[in-house]
Design an enzyme around this catalytic site. Structure first.
Site, PDB file in Angstrom:
ATOM      1  N   ASP B  16     -27.428  -5.113  28.155  1.00  0.00           N
ATOM      2  CA  ASP B  16     -28.388  -4.841  28.642  1.00  0.00           C
ATOM      3  C   ASP B  16     -28.975  -3.748  27.799  1.00  0.00           C
ATOM      4  O   ASP B  16     -28.292  -2.904  27.168  1.00  0.00           O
ATOM      5  CB  ASP B  16     -28.260  -4.301  30.210  1.00  0.00           C
ATOM      6  CG  ASP B  16     -29.235  -3.943  30.967  1.00  0.00           C
ATOM      7  OD1 ASP B  16     -30.372  -4.617  30.818  1.00  0.00           O
ATOM      8  OD2 ASP B  16     -29.205  -2.757  31.619  1.00  0.00           O
ATOM      9  N   SER B  17     -30.312  -3.219  28.293  1.00  0.00           N
ATOM     10  CA  SER B  17     -30.928  -2.010  27.599  1.00  0.00           C
ATOM     11  C   SER B  17     -30.010  -0.708  27.917  1.00  0.00           C
ATOM     12  O   SER B  17     -30.206   0.148  27.252  1.00  0.00           O
ATOM     13  CB  SER B  17     -32.433  -1.940  27.985  1.00  0.00           C
ATOM     14  OG  SER B  17     -32.330  -1.783  29.423  1.00  0.00           O
ATOM     15  N   TYR B  48     -36.066  -0.275  27.477  1.00  0.00           N
ATOM     16  CA  TYR B  48     -36.873  -1.231  26.751  1.00  0.00           C
ATOM     17  C   TYR B  48     -38.391  -1.500  27.178  1.00  0.00           C
ATOM     18  O   TYR B  48     -39.214  -1.762  26.621  1.00  0.00           O
ATOM     19  CB  TYR B  48     -36.004  -2.488  26.514  1.00  0.00           C
ATOM     20  CG  TYR B  48     -34.839  -2.461  25.668  1.00  0.00           C
ATOM     21  CD1 TYR B  48     -34.521  -1.241  24.874  1.00  0.00           C
ATOM     22  CD2 TYR B  48     -34.044  -3.542  25.203  1.00  0.00           C
ATOM     23  CE1 TYR B  48     -33.314  -1.203  24.225  1.00  0.00           C
ATOM     24  CE2 TYR B  48     -33.127  -3.649  24.538  1.00  0.00           C
ATOM     25  CZ  TYR B  48     -32.548  -2.400  23.975  1.00  0.00           C
ATOM     26  OH  TYR B  48     -31.325  -2.740  23.119  1.00  0.00           O
ATOM     27  N   GLY B  49     -38.290  -1.453  28.667  1.00  0.00           N
ATOM     28  CA  GLY B  49     -39.310  -2.076  29.566  1.00  0.00           C
ATOM     29  C   GLY B  49     -40.776  -1.481  28.777  1.00  0.00           C
ATOM     30  O   GLY B  49     -41.840  -2.149  29.095  1.00  0.00           O
ATOM     31  N   CYS B  79     -30.911  -8.208  30.487  1.00  0.00           N
ATOM     32  CA  CYS B  79     -31.860  -7.503  30.388  1.00  0.00           C
ATOM     33  C   CYS B  79     -32.993  -8.333  30.545  1.00  0.00           C
ATOM     34  O   CYS B  79     -33.321  -9.251  29.746  1.00  0.00           O
ATOM     35  CB  CYS B  79     -32.109  -6.676  29.099  1.00  0.00           C
ATOM     36  SG  CYS B  79     -33.559  -5.855  28.743  1.00  0.00           S
ATOM     37  N   THR B  81     -36.074  -7.568  30.312  1.00  0.00           N
ATOM     38  CA  THR B  81     -37.078  -7.594  29.262  1.00  0.00           C
ATOM     39  C   THR B  81     -36.850  -8.295  28.124  1.00  0.00           C
ATOM     40  O   THR B  81     -37.791  -9.174  27.045  1.00  0.00           O
ATOM     41  CB  THR B  81     -37.264  -6.076  28.844  1.00  0.00           C
ATOM     42  OG1 THR B  81     -37.505  -5.448  30.132  1.00  0.00           O
ATOM     43  CG2 THR B  81     -38.265  -5.537  27.813  1.00  0.00           C
ATOM     44  N   GLU B 159     -32.349   5.314  38.920  1.00  0.00           N
ATOM     45  CA  GLU B 159     -31.309   5.688  38.236  1.00  0.00           C
ATOM     46  C   GLU B 159     -31.241   7.313  38.895  1.00  0.00           C
ATOM     47  O   GLU B 159     -30.422   8.009  38.575  1.00  0.00           O
ATOM     48  CB  GLU B 159     -31.960   5.953  36.713  1.00  0.00           C
ATOM     49  CG  GLU B 159     -31.870   4.661  36.303  1.00  0.00           C
ATOM     50  CD  GLU B 159     -31.151   4.637  34.835  1.00  0.00           C
ATOM     51  OE1 GLU B 159     -31.312   5.533  34.116  1.00  0.00           O
ATOM     52  OE2 GLU B 159     -31.030   3.367  34.366  1.00  0.00           O
ATOM     53  N   CYS B 191     -36.018  -7.460  37.512  1.00  0.00           N
ATOM     54  CA  CYS B 191     -35.188  -6.425  36.651  1.00  0.00           C
ATOM     55  C   CYS B 191     -33.723  -5.918  37.450  1.00  0.00           C
ATOM     56  O   CYS B 191     -33.883  -6.003  38.557  1.00  0.00           O
ATOM     57  CB  CYS B 191     -36.134  -5.203  36.736  1.00  0.00           C
ATOM     58  SG  CYS B 191     -35.617  -3.720  36.026  1.00  0.00           S
ATOM     59  N   THR B 192     -32.904  -5.758  36.503  1.00  0.00           N
ATOM     60  CA  THR B 192     -31.631  -5.645  36.868  1.00  0.00           C
ATOM     61  C   THR B 192     -31.114  -4.384  37.813  1.00  0.00           C
ATOM     62  O   THR B 192     -30.446  -4.359  38.358  1.00  0.00           O
ATOM     63  CB  THR B 192     -30.442  -5.695  35.817  1.00  0.00           C
ATOM     64  OG1 THR B 192     -30.949  -5.000  34.613  1.00  0.00           O
ATOM     65  CG2 THR B 192     -30.215  -7.062  35.064  1.00  0.00           C
ATOM     66  N   HIS B 193     -32.320  -3.588  37.676  1.00  0.00           N
ATOM     67  CA  HIS B 193     -32.102  -2.153  38.387  1.00  0.00           C
ATOM     68  C   HIS B 193     -32.741  -2.385  39.994  1.00  0.00           C
ATOM     69  O   HIS B 193     -32.066  -1.756  40.886  1.00  0.00           O
ATOM     70  CB  HIS B 193     -33.024  -0.849  37.771  1.00  0.00           C
ATOM     71  CG  HIS B 193     -32.527  -0.325  36.955  1.00  0.00           C
ATOM     72  ND1 HIS B 193     -32.437  -0.848  35.553  1.00  0.00           N
ATOM     73  CD2 HIS B 193     -32.146   0.934  36.765  1.00  0.00           C
ATOM     74  CE1 HIS B 193     -31.743   0.172  34.718  1.00  0.00           C
ATOM     75  NE2 HIS B 193     -31.615   1.297  35.511  1.00  0.00           N
TER      76      HIS B 193
END
Lengths: 272, 272
Positions: B16-17, B48-49, B79, B81, B159, B191-193
């Protein structure tokens, strides 16, 4: 190249982790309209603020090397995070060329302004954790109390154009509520993105507090240094800055307009 | 190495980024507790987004090369993206090793769930602008209408730990207000977040809408693929993932706990 060999017609080199340093470009254009400016923004690796010192120091060396190709007469570190954690790396990477960091310039101006010896500083996580503003201020005057606050969401909010949005007001309240009670009379915007949010910050922190924009501070310091060393360009014509970036994302043009208030000129892409 | 030569005891490689892909690690641990996992997070160049396709494709090749050193039996692109803009780069960089992207897995699951053929997708700027979710969904069923919305502030909010904060609720209202009126019955967290903010997203989008977590979708797809190709590790013991990162910032440990709900294990630093 020694400082004696520098030519007043050489450009002023400016770099930042991304596009935030354009606030410095704008302030320097206003203070020194006859100078040639070359700007590098490391848009492929932005942001630096949440990253480690080791990585920030490596990136600072890369950024300096890119500007050195253009024989600048002075290098301005427009990035507060690099100024806080890697100014010595920049100095070592560029020989005798003078280096000006936003941080020391902002600290100096804040010390000149404060009357009650209580200064607030806001910046990225890395800048605030480094304690570099407090050190720079206390080197000039050990009696000054420095109250710092990291405001990590201000950069993404500025970049998303949430300038006077209720979200930004709520975030500002979250970050500045505590610092407002600390009886400061001067607040340093210790990140080049923050001037974009200046109005919300001023409204939240309350009246009677003098705001130090580190971009304006570094422009004043640059004029002073060039003047002292006989490097002012007196014959140059006002021109658009030469822009270098490591990535050209879709919204770069929108962000350039947000920061500079003018159309995006030609941009050169460089590899880092 | 051809797929026939792959060994069931080899690890599953995930990249992932940054740290967002840990939601995929957690979902895979739950679905496949006997597998060895190796995870690379490009924390030195995250996010990266907001970056360009050219840069994202270059980074994707670097990330794959790092995982390839560990002879994975499958590579999971955690990721969104990269899944949207550079899955072919990953496939070309890893020979015959199967590659699973979060994006196609999420798209497939959404198509299976929708009843009214109206699917919402939220993700980063790059993911949404690529239109990759709509393409993947319409490849499976051309009659489905896809309504997309970029939510760039969700990553920094997650985050910063603004999980159930009024700021996040206001931002969610800003991004999801319009999509809520579009009569969707399924929403993909592209998005993984975003699973970190799932509660606020669910409350804002309203009841009766099925949420597709692309992390869970990719875990299901991985189990399916390993099973079909006889590569399931049936004798392995549950173990902590082997973590590789390109930067180790101060708050990494806090973020690991936020995403994984457990203490940070040993981490290896790799240069990109």
């Amino acid at each position: 190249m020694s400082i004696e060999q520098l030519n007043s017609e050489n450009p002023i080199g400016i770099f930042d982790s991304g596009i935030g340093g354009l606030t410095v470009v704008k302030a320097i254009q206003a203070a020194l309209p006859s100078e040639r400016l070359i700007y590098f923004g490391d848009t492929a690796r932005v942001p630096y603020g949440p990253k480690s010192q080791v990585t920030i120091r490596k990136y600072a060396a890369d950024d300096t090397a890119i500007l050195m190709r253009y024989q600048p007469k002075v290098i301005i570190v427009a990035c507060n995070t690099v100024s806080a954690l890697a100014l010595d790396v920049v100095e070592k990477s560029c020989g005798n060329i003078p280096v000006i960091g936003v941080l020391k310039s902002g600290a100096k101006l804040a010390v000149e302004w404060t009357n009650n010896n209580r200064i607030g500083v806001i910046g990225t996580q890395a800048t605030v954790c480094s304690n570099a503003y407090a050190c720079a201020i206390n080197q000039l005057d050990p009696d000054i109390e420095v109250i710092s606050q990291a405001c990590p969401l201000f950069v993404p909010l500025a970049e998303e154009g949430f300038i006077n949005h209720p979200v930004t007001k709520l975030v500002a309240e979250h970050y500045l509520g505590e610092i407002r009670k600390q009886d400061i009379d001067t607040l340093v915007l210790g990140c080049t993105h923050y001037p974009i949010l200046r109005q919300v910050i001023e409204e939240t922190i309350g009246g009677g507090i003098h705001i130090i924009d580190s971009a304006e501070a570094v422009a004043l310091r640059t004029r002073e240094l060039l003047s002292e060393s006989g490097l002012l360009n007196r014959s140059g014509k006002a021109s658009v800055p030469h822009l270098l970036v490591s990535d050209l994302p879709q919204k770069f043009s929108m962000l350039y307009q947000l920061f500079m208030g003018s159309e995006l000129p030609d941009v050169d892409l460089v590899e880092v």
